[in-house]
Design an enzyme around this catalytic site. Structure first.
Site, mmCIF file in Angstrom:
data_model
loop_
_atom_site.group_PDB
_atom_site.id
_atom_site.type_symbol
_atom_site.label_atom_id
_atom_site.label_comp_id
_atom_site.label_asym_id
_atom_site.label_seq_id
_atom_site.Cartn_x
_atom_site.Cartn_y
_atom_site.Cartn_z
ATOM 1 N N HIS A 1 0.850 -1.199 0.000
ATOM 2 C CA HIS A 1 0.000 0.000 0.000
ATOM 3 C C HIS A 1 0.882 1.245 0.000
ATOM 4 C CE1 HIS A 1 -4.211 -1.538 1.183
ATOM 5 N NE2 HIS A 1 -3.536 -2.474 0.545
ATOM 6 N N TYR B 1 -9.805 6.108 5.833
ATOM 7 C CA TYR B 1 -10.113 6.561 7.196
ATOM 8 C C TYR B 1 -11.121 7.695 7.067
ATOM 9 C CZ TYR B 1 -5.932 4.140 9.024
ATOM 10 O OH TYR B 1 -4.995 3.209 9.392
ATOM 11 N N PRO C 1 -6.022 1.653 17.991
ATOM 12 C CA PRO C 1 -5.655 1.054 16.702
ATOM 13 C C PRO C 1 -5.602 2.030 15.521
ATOM 14 C CG PRO C 1 -7.902 0.457 17.285
ATOM 15 C CD PRO C 1 -7.342 1.177 18.461
ATOM 16 N N LYS D 1 -0.307 0.800 14.883
ATOM 17 C CA LYS D 1 1.059 0.688 15.407
ATOM 18 C C LYS D 1 1.310 -0.522 16.312
ATOM 19 C CE LYS D 1 2.993 4.041 13.461
ATOM 20 N NZ LYS D 1 3.189 3.393 12.193
ATOM 21 N N TYR E 1 3.291 6.986 9.811
ATOM 22 C CA TYR E 1 2.506 5.808 9.434
ATOM 23 C C TYR E 1 3.409 4.707 8.858
ATOM 24 C CZ TYR E 1 -1.834 3.384 8.194
ATOM 25 O OH TYR E 1 -2.870 2.482 8.127
#
Ligand code: APR
Ligand code: PHB
Length: 409
Positions: free
Chosen positions: A75, A203, A295, A299, A387
């Site tokens: 991704h 998200y 979550p 991580k 991220y």
């Protein structure tokens, strides 16, 4: 009573305990893993699914990324959604790095298979574990099962037994300081046999609450809805879940998630939690035993891998070079990374969820921040670099001749 000896006794066969045992093995250090649950339970438990660039590299260097490299989904970004509009955060463009979507239980399966193939001593359904003499030179793991007692004498003990394990509570009273924050919401998550209809994770901010579109493979989607912490899953029929997912995730361009049979559903609480220090005497904590992140930043598993990377390297330096310095500094080295991941996970959570108690000012400020991240390259880069995973501090090699994918370097 049966007695055995090992260099490192490990409590827990999650990602932390298994990876630690494997890294120690690569460095010629013996270990025994004690796991309360069955092998099948450990291999089937549905958990997180995003591996940082840093974790993938670690798994490759350790020679356990064969299936991950074949089946993991690369991704190169994520999408953030607001008012039905999506905005992409392009990780590769901003950081040169990407993440890999691969279920935690797949990592666990790979590590168990590899440990067993290498002759590792893994004891599933081990019985009741307690730790003795952690301040002494030879701490002991005591295991009670069906009226029998076994003792394992160790040089060191690694507490990799997750948030509900016994290792953290084996520290003497007053030795640990707890830092914690609870959130006034949870996630209702489903695993669905539905083909993916987006390439990347989405998200989504929504006035009814946060929602996340994720996946495990091209055929399996993983979706989450922000819900109450005491949400009763029995009140959520599959139809109600899909209807709410369509409401929150549906986009102005007509996109909405593809439906399919729900394979699994559950509610996960949200908390930020850290104990300090991670060591007392010869007992070292790693992974969820020492810290929990909400979550949202994906991580949890990655932090567990970073901890055991540092611990394995510190033990290697001790045994191979008689250098105790890295082990002495284990707690502070880990905590620097842990707190950065805590900050990021808290920030992603605060940015995207609905906080019922927020004032109108707070709501406007939250929207302004999300719009800023969606429109500023600097802000998006900060999200992206956290991220994909901050670099590990120690650069010493962790691998001793077990690379199965040299082409990836
Ligand atoms: N004795 C033996 N084993 C135990 C005990 C005990 N008393 N208590 C717990 N365990 C085992 C659990 O059954 C589990 O298999 O320890 C293991 C801990 O594994 P995880 O909870 O997966 O923790 P960790 O290895 O630190 O991995 C962190 O897990 O919660 C997720 O998001 C988190 O991805 C992160 C990862
Ligand atoms: C998941 O796929 O389970 C997942 C993905 C991203 C997150 C959290 C969970 O931030």
């Amino acid at each position: 009573m049966a007695r055995s000896e090992t260099q490192v006794g490990i409590v827990g066969a999650g990602p932390a305990g298994l990876m630690l045992s494997h890294l120690l093995h690569l460095n010629g250090i013996s270990s025994i893993i004690l796991e309360a649950r069955s092998r099948a339970y450990c291999e089937e438990r549905v958990r997180a699914g995003v591996l940082e660039h840093t974790s993938v590299e670690m798994l490759r260097q350790a020679g356990v990324a064969g299936r991950l490299d074949r089946e993991g989904l690369r991704h190169e970004g994520i999408e953030l959604g607001l008012r039905g509009q999506r905005h992409r955060i392009p990780f590769v463009e901003l950081t040169g790095k990407f993440v890999t979507v691969y279920g935690q239980q797949e990592v666990v399966k790979d590590l168990i298979a590899r440990r067993l193939a290498d002759g590792g001593d893994l004891r599933f359904e081990c019985g009741t574990v307690s730790l003795r003499g952690i301040e002494s030179a030879k701490p002991t793991i005591r295991i009670e099962k069906d009226g029998n007692i076994d003792e394992i004498r160790c040089d060191y003990i690694a507490g990799c037994d997750g948030f509900h394990g016994i290792s953290r509570s084996s520290f003497p009273d007053g030795a640990l300081t707890v830092y914690e924050r609870n959130y006034p919401f949870a996630w209702l998550g489903i695993l669905a046999e539905a083909p993916t209809s987006r390439e990347e994770l989405l998200y989504m901010h929504h006035e009814r609450g946060f929602s996340l579109y994720s996946m495990r493979s091209p055929r399996i989607t993983r979706l989450y809805l922000q819900c109450r912490p005491d949400e009763n899953i029995n009140e959520w029929s599959d139809d109600r879940i899909w209807s709410e997912l369509h409401t929150r995730l549906g986009c102005a361009d007509g996109w909405h998630p593809t439906e399919g049979p729900v394979l699994q559903k559950g509610v996960t609480g949200m908390r930020s939690f850290v104990v300090e220090p991670l060591q007392h005497g010869r007992l070292f904590l790693a992974g969820d035993a020492a810290h929990i992140v909400p979550p949202t930043g994906a991580k949890g598993m990655n932090l567990a891998f970073a901890d055991v990377y540092y611990l394995a390297e510190a033990l290697r330096a001790l045994y191979a070079e008689n250098d105790p310095e890295k082990l002495r500094r284990y707690s502070e080295t880990c905590l620097r990374r842990i707190w950065k991941a805590q900050r990021f996970s808290w920030w992603m959570t605060s940015l995207l969820h609905r906080f019922e108690e927020d004032s109108p000012f707070d709501r406007r400020r939250q929207l302004a921040e999300l719009e800023y991240v969606m429109s500023s390259r600097a802000a998006a880069t900060s999200l992206a670099e956290n991220y994909v995973g901050l670099p590990l501090e120690v650069s010493a090699p962790i691998e001793r001749g077990a690379v199965d994918h040299p082409a990836n370097y």
